[in-house]
Design a protein around this motif. Structure first.
Motif, PDB file in Angstrom:
ATOM      1  N   ARG A  96       0.931  -1.110   0.004  1.00 17.07           N
ATOM      2  CA  ARG A  96      -0.029   0.149   0.032  1.00 17.07           C
ATOM      3  C   ARG A  96       0.825   1.392  -0.020  1.00 17.07           C
ATOM      4  O   ARG A  96       1.871   1.145   0.878  1.00 17.07           O
ATOM      5  CB  ARG A  96      -0.775  -0.019   1.158  1.00 17.07           C
ATOM      6  CG  ARG A  96      -2.026   1.214   1.411  1.00 17.07           C
ATOM      7  CD  ARG A  96      -2.907   1.059   2.390  1.00 17.07           C
ATOM      8  NE  ARG A  96      -2.557   0.980   3.626  1.00 17.07           N
ATOM      9  CZ  ARG A  96      -1.892   1.986   4.361  1.00 17.07           C
ATOM     10  NH1 ARG A  96      -2.065   3.289   4.067  1.00 17.07           N
ATOM     11  NH2 ARG A  96      -1.652   1.620   5.544  1.00 17.07           N
ATOM     12  N   GLU A 119       1.110   4.990   0.692  1.00 15.97           N
ATOM     13  CA  GLU A 119       0.515   5.964   1.565  1.00 15.97           C
ATOM     14  C   GLU A 119       0.060   7.206   0.734  1.00 15.97           C
ATOM     15  O   GLU A 119      -0.866   7.864   1.002  1.00 15.97           O
ATOM     16  CB  GLU A 119       1.352   6.023   2.992  1.00 15.97           C
ATOM     17  CG  GLU A 119       0.394   6.661   3.774  1.00 15.97           C
ATOM     18  CD  GLU A 119       1.586   7.038   5.278  1.00 15.97           C
ATOM     19  OE1 GLU A 119       2.451   7.679   5.209  1.00 15.97           O
ATOM     20  OE2 GLU A 119       1.183   6.234   6.002  1.00 15.97           O
ATOM     21  N   THR A 158      -3.210   0.267  -3.596  1.00 13.62           N
ATOM     22  CA  THR A 158      -2.533  -1.014  -3.100  1.00 13.62           C
ATOM     23  C   THR A 158      -2.545  -2.002  -4.154  1.00 13.62           C
ATOM     24  O   THR A 158      -3.516  -2.005  -5.209  1.00 13.62           O
ATOM     25  CB  THR A 158      -3.709  -1.759  -2.187  1.00 13.62           C
ATOM     26  OG1 THR A 158      -4.043  -0.879  -1.068  1.00 13.62           O
ATOM     27  CG2 THR A 158      -3.154  -2.988  -1.474  1.00 13.62           C
ATOM     28  N   ARG A 216       6.894   0.115   6.423  1.00 10.52           N
ATOM     29  CA  ARG A 216       6.261  -0.457   7.717  1.00 10.52           C
ATOM     30  C   ARG A 216       5.439  -1.689   7.176  1.00 10.52           C
ATOM     31  O   ARG A 216       4.830  -1.712   6.104  1.00 10.52           O
ATOM     32  CB  ARG A 216       5.336   0.563   8.090  1.00 10.52           C
ATOM     33  CG  ARG A 216       5.857   1.833   8.590  1.00 10.52           C
ATOM     34  CD  ARG A 216       4.916   2.693   9.530  1.00 10.52           C
ATOM     35  NE  ARG A 216       5.761   3.994   9.881  1.00 10.52           N
ATOM     36  CZ  ARG A 216       6.426   4.178  10.927  1.00 10.52           C
ATOM     37  NH1 ARG A 216       6.836   3.278  11.436  1.00 10.52           N
ATOM     38  NH2 ARG A 216       7.194   5.265  10.983  1.00 10.52           N
ATOM     39  N   GLU A 267       2.056  -4.275   7.882  1.00 15.60           N
ATOM     40  CA  GLU A 267       1.009  -4.390   8.302  1.00 15.60           C
ATOM     41  C   GLU A 267       0.755  -5.606   8.828  1.00 15.60           C
ATOM     42  O   GLU A 267      -0.129  -5.913   9.620  1.00 15.60           O
ATOM     43  CB  GLU A 267       0.004  -4.009   7.455  1.00 15.60           C
ATOM     44  CG  GLU A 267       0.000  -2.682   6.743  1.00 15.60           C
ATOM     45  CD  GLU A 267      -1.110  -2.191   5.616  1.00 15.60           C
ATOM     46  OE1 GLU A 267      -1.733  -1.198   6.014  1.00 15.60           O
ATOM     47  OE2 GLU A 267      -1.297  -2.864   4.782  1.00 15.60           O
ATOM     48  N   THR A 268       1.628  -6.684   8.412  1.00 14.07           N
ATOM     49  CA  THR A 268       1.397  -7.991   9.034  1.00 14.07           C
ATOM     50  C   THR A 268       2.751  -8.201   9.732  1.00 14.07           C
ATOM     51  O   THR A 268       3.526  -7.238  10.039  1.00 14.07           O
ATOM     52  CB  THR A 268       1.467  -9.244   7.957  1.00 14.07           C
ATOM     53  OG1 THR A 268       2.768  -8.908   7.003  1.00 14.07           O
ATOM     54  CG2 THR A 268       0.349  -9.054   7.177  1.00 14.07           C
ATOM     55  N   CYS A 290       3.603 -11.303   2.908  1.00 12.87           N
ATOM     56  CA  CYS A 290       3.432  -9.960   3.659  1.00 12.87           C
ATOM     57  C   CYS A 290       2.925  -8.846   3.234  1.00 12.87           C
ATOM     58  O   CYS A 290       2.457  -8.824   1.959  1.00 12.87           O
ATOM     59  CB  CYS A 290       4.893  -9.696   3.995  1.00 12.87           C
ATOM     60  SG  CYS A 290       5.769  -8.899   2.807  1.00 12.87           S
ATOM     61  N   SER A 291       2.520  -8.097   3.965  1.00 13.69           N
ATOM     62  CA  SER A 291       1.780  -6.756   3.811  1.00 13.69           C
ATOM     63  C   SER A 291       2.448  -5.566   4.271  1.00 13.69           C
ATOM     64  O   SER A 291       2.680  -5.501   5.359  1.00 13.69           O
ATOM     65  CB  SER A 291       0.285  -6.887   4.216  1.00 13.69           C
ATOM     66  OG  SER A 291      -0.370  -5.817   3.852  1.00 13.69           O
ATOM     67  N   VAL A 292       2.919  -4.601   3.461  1.00 13.03           N
ATOM     68  CA  VAL A 292       3.828  -3.494   3.661  1.00 13.03           C
ATOM     69  C   VAL A 292       2.995  -2.335   3.309  1.00 13.03           C
ATOM     70  O   VAL A 292       2.400  -2.188   2.358  1.00 13.03           O
ATOM     71  CB  VAL A 292       5.307  -3.750   3.151  1.00 13.03           C
ATOM     72  CG1 VAL A 292       5.866  -4.719   3.727  1.00 13.03           C
ATOM     73  CG2 VAL A 292       5.209  -3.717   1.697  1.00 13.03           C
ATOM     74  N   VAL A 293       3.409  -1.190   4.069  1.00 15.59           N
ATOM     75  CA  VAL A 293       2.946   0.154   3.608  1.00 15.59           C
ATOM     76  C   VAL A 293       4.205   0.817   3.249  1.00 15.59           C
ATOM     77  O   VAL A 293       5.388   0.740   3.945  1.00 15.59           O
ATOM     78  CB  VAL A 293       2.278   1.001   4.758  1.00 15.59           C
ATOM     79  CG1 VAL A 293       1.906   2.513   4.104  1.00 15.59           C
ATOM     80  CG2 VAL A 293       1.220   0.195   5.136  1.00 15.59           C
TER      81      VAL A 293
END
Length: 109
Positions: free
Chosen positions: A10, A12, A17, A61, A63-64, A95-98
């Motif tokens: 994602r 910001e 996404t 960052r 998120e997971t 994984c999920s990152v920002v």
């Protein structure tokens, strides 16, 4: 063991996404750049250390659950709430990152 993993990213700044398929063991910074997503702040897109973990401009960052920090900067980032260096993260699981909206470095969480 499956060698492909999914990275949900994602951005910001735009709210966009995307899902990126990658190879297990790839460096997150390289995966992002190959997908056309810069993890660097807008002033560091051209002036960065090239993935050596020195400039601290490729922070993301999680998120997971974040992978364990094994680079000195990532250990400090984890402790003080700063973004983790994408150049020092070897992808092992989905994984999920920002990607934070930043000028140079990301601020504290």
């Amino acid at each position: 063991m499956d060698e492909r993993i999914m990275v949900r990213v994602r951005e910001e700044a735009t709210g966009e996404t995307r899902r990126i398929e990658s190879t297990r063991g790839a460096t997150l910074r390289d995966v992002l750049l190959e997908a056309g997503i810069s993890p660097h702040g807008r002033y560091a897109t051209k002036a960065n250390c090239g993935g050596r973990g020195l400039c601290a401009t490729c922070g993301v960052r999680f998120e997971t659950d974040a992978p364990d920090a094994d680079h000195w900067h990532d250990k400090l980032a984890e402790e003080f709430g700063y973004p983790r260096l994408s150049c020092q993260i070897e992808l092992a699981t989905d994984c999920s990152v920002v990607v934070p909206d930043k000028r140079m470095w990301g601020g504290r969480a």
